[in-house]
Scaffold this active site. Structure first.
Site, short mmCIF file in Angstrom:
data_model
loop_
_atom_site.label_atom_id
_atom_site.label_comp_id
_atom_site.label_asym_id
_atom_site.label_seq_id
_atom_site.Cartn_x
_atom_site.Cartn_y
_atom_site.Cartn_z
N LYS A 44 15.85 47.26 24.39
CA LYS A 44 16.14 48.68 24.55
C LYS A 44 15.99 49.41 23.20
O LYS A 44 16.27 48.83 22.16
CB LYS A 44 17.59 48.88 25.01
CG LYS A 44 17.92 48.44 26.42
CD LYS A 44 19.41 48.67 26.70
CE LYS A 44 19.83 48.20 28.08
NZ LYS A 44 19.36 49.12 29.13
N ARG A 71 20.58 42.75 38.38
CA ARG A 71 20.29 42.25 39.73
C ARG A 71 20.12 40.73 39.72
O ARG A 71 20.37 40.07 40.74
CB ARG A 71 19.07 42.96 40.31
CG ARG A 71 17.75 42.68 39.65
CD ARG A 71 16.72 43.77 39.92
NE ARG A 71 17.04 45.00 39.19
CZ ARG A 71 16.36 46.13 39.30
NH1 ARG A 71 15.30 46.19 40.10
NH2 ARG A 71 16.70 47.18 38.60
#
Length: 501
Positions: free
Chosen positions: A274, A348
């Site tokens: 990120k 997820r």
């Protein structure tokens, strides 16, 4: 008590029936007064120094709270707000937050809450809403300073009531919400994976929950390759999946509801690192697990006759030579293979195996919570959370639960139609789509592939987990969204009973 848990001391709450006297207000440092949108002269006469308040109201700006002081020894600060009778839950709670904010800067003391000029039912609800806002504002988030901040209130008194109120639910919901916000605000070097599991163990000991921690070696035996793919970049084997069980009396071993939470205690994005601004607050990427934990605390605090499992998927998502990477093929606990596309879609992956383990125990229903996708924020902003379910007929009910609790949600579709976007040439499905469009819907559809035994399932993407200026009754940017929603789900909507059939 674990050193990372907040002080267990809570605000004292007292109730007083009947007309408000000067003796009552003389004891207060602050008074929050709620009046109808268009107050009548008789409403002011029910309050000591009502003439002074009526005069201040005439000079006030319509629609905005006004502030004055009583002519007593304490110079009691009075904040008055006018609200339309019959306002919806979110409007009432937001109104209560704004009123409470007006007294935070005053010296700590005894706070009075009163709603005048409403029906008995409306008065009770407004008093409870104001109490919820006070319990949220009166809770200090962790601060590692030489001079720790002090609580803005010492005690709260509900005044002018016609009947005594049951405040147990509001207190339990506040206890759960405060825990969520506290844990989410902790620095990542304090709430690391080992400490998080230890905090859960301590809470289990104090509240009589069963505690089980599945270590990385145990998860390897269970075939939890999706969770372990995220965890393999960590410097140690501190990652784990924690299961907590609340079983009131001698109820069935099967849970009425299973609460599952994403507990990524720090998210670098992994190999697909990120940028700075996106990584700055990633210690809060475990908020989903905190909501599951806070909801369990609220349920057990009320001693509700509901059997609950709570699963926390606790790990970091780090970068480094051992971290998982794009195009890795991973095998999950249910045997499905996953082609990794983007390592920042780690939530997820961690949830997939946790949902397999939770659904194998055949609870009546599963609710999972996760700060999962930026596309959900793009779709509905940070004022709502997205909900996804394998019971499409629940969509209207889910919206109603949000409206009634003041934690608003918006349902999105999921299912086989969307899985075509995740077709993989080398595995059973891709982790996410390379183009990123509709990722919140694709993530929900992906997670649905890891629910076994056709268990009823609700996924909440916590786009409202952080909102500048606070949300509803909560004054902090970290909102703890989800606890009130869950309590409404199990107590009012009783959705777990619908799921059981």
């Amino acid at each position: 008590m674990h050193e990372l848990l907040p002080d267990a001391k809570e605000l004292r709450v007292n109730q007083q029936l009947g007309r408000i006297s000067a003796d009552d207000t003389d004891k207060l440092d602050q008074l929050l007064l709620i009046l109808p949108e268009t107050p009548k002269p008789g409403h002011f006469r029910q309050i000591p120094e009502g003439g002074r308040l009526a005069a201040a109201h005439k000079k006030s700006t319509p629609g905005k709270p006004f502030v004055t002081r009583l002519d007593n020894a304490k110079q009691t600060l009075v904040v008055v707000g006018c609200l339309k009778p019959g306002a919806a839950a979110h409007e009432r709670l937001s109104f209560a937050r704004r009123l409470t904010a007006a007294v935070i800067g005053d010296k700590p003391g005894q706070l009075g809450l009163a709603a005048i000029g409403f029906t008995k039912t409306q008065q009770g609800q407004l008093s409870l809403d104001a109490l919820a806002a006070t319990l949220a504002a009166g809770f200090c988030l962790p601060a590692f300073k030489k001079n720790a901040p002090k609580a803005p209130f010492r005690s709260v008194r509900l005044l002018g009531l016609r009947d005594k109120l049951d405040v147990g639910r509001v207190r339990a919901e506040a206890r759960g919400n405060n825990l969520v916000r506290w844990l989410t605000a902790l620095p990542p070097n304090k709430l690391d994976a080992r400490n998080y599991a230890a905090v859960a163990r301590d809470l289990a000991r104090r509240h009589g929950w069963q505690f089980t921690r599945y270590s990385t070696s145990q998860l390897e035996k269970l075939g939890a390759g999706a969770f372990l793919a995220v965890a393999q970049g960590n410097a140690d084997n501190s990652a784990s999946i924690v299961r907590l069980r609340y079983r009131p009396k001698a109820r069935s071993a099967r849970a009425d509801i299973s609460l599952v939470g994403k507990g990524i205690i720090f998210d670098t994005g992994g190999t697909n690192l990120k940028p700075f601004q996106s990584m700055l607050d990633m210690h809060g990427d475990m908020q989903g697990s905190a909501v599951a934990l806070g909801s369990l605390l609220a349920i057990s605090s009320m001693k509700l006759p509901i059997s609950v499992d709570c699963w926390l998927a606790i790990t970091e998502n780090r970068t480094g030579p051992t971290a998982y990477k794009s195009q890795d093929v991973i095998t999950a606990a249910n045997g499905k293979t996953i082609q990794t596309i983007h390592t920042d879609a780690e939530g997820r992956m961690a949830l997939a195996d946790t949902l397999v383990l939770a659904s194998r125990e055949k609870p009546a229903m599963i609710v999972d919570y996760a700060t999962l996708t930026g596309t959900c924020i793009s779709a509905i902003t940070t004022r709502y959370a997205g909900v996804f379910t394998n019971r499409e007929e629940w969509h209207t009910k889910l919206q109603r639960i949000g409206a009634d609790s003041g934690e608003r949600v918006w349902p999105f579709p999921i299912g086989k139609e969307f899985l075509s976007e995740l077709d993989s040439p080398v595995a059973d499905l891709m982790q996410c789509s390379p183009n990123g469009a509709g990722d919140h819907i694709l993530a929900g559809s992906f997670l649905g592939e890891f629910i076994e035994n056709d268990v009823a399932w609700l996924h909440m993407d916590l786009s409202a987990g952080s909102h500048k200026g606070g949300l509803a009754h909560v004054p902090t940017e970290v909102t703890g969204f989800g606890v009130r929603y869950t309590m409404n789900l199990v107590l009012d909507a009783k959705l777990q009973e619908t799921a059981r059939g």
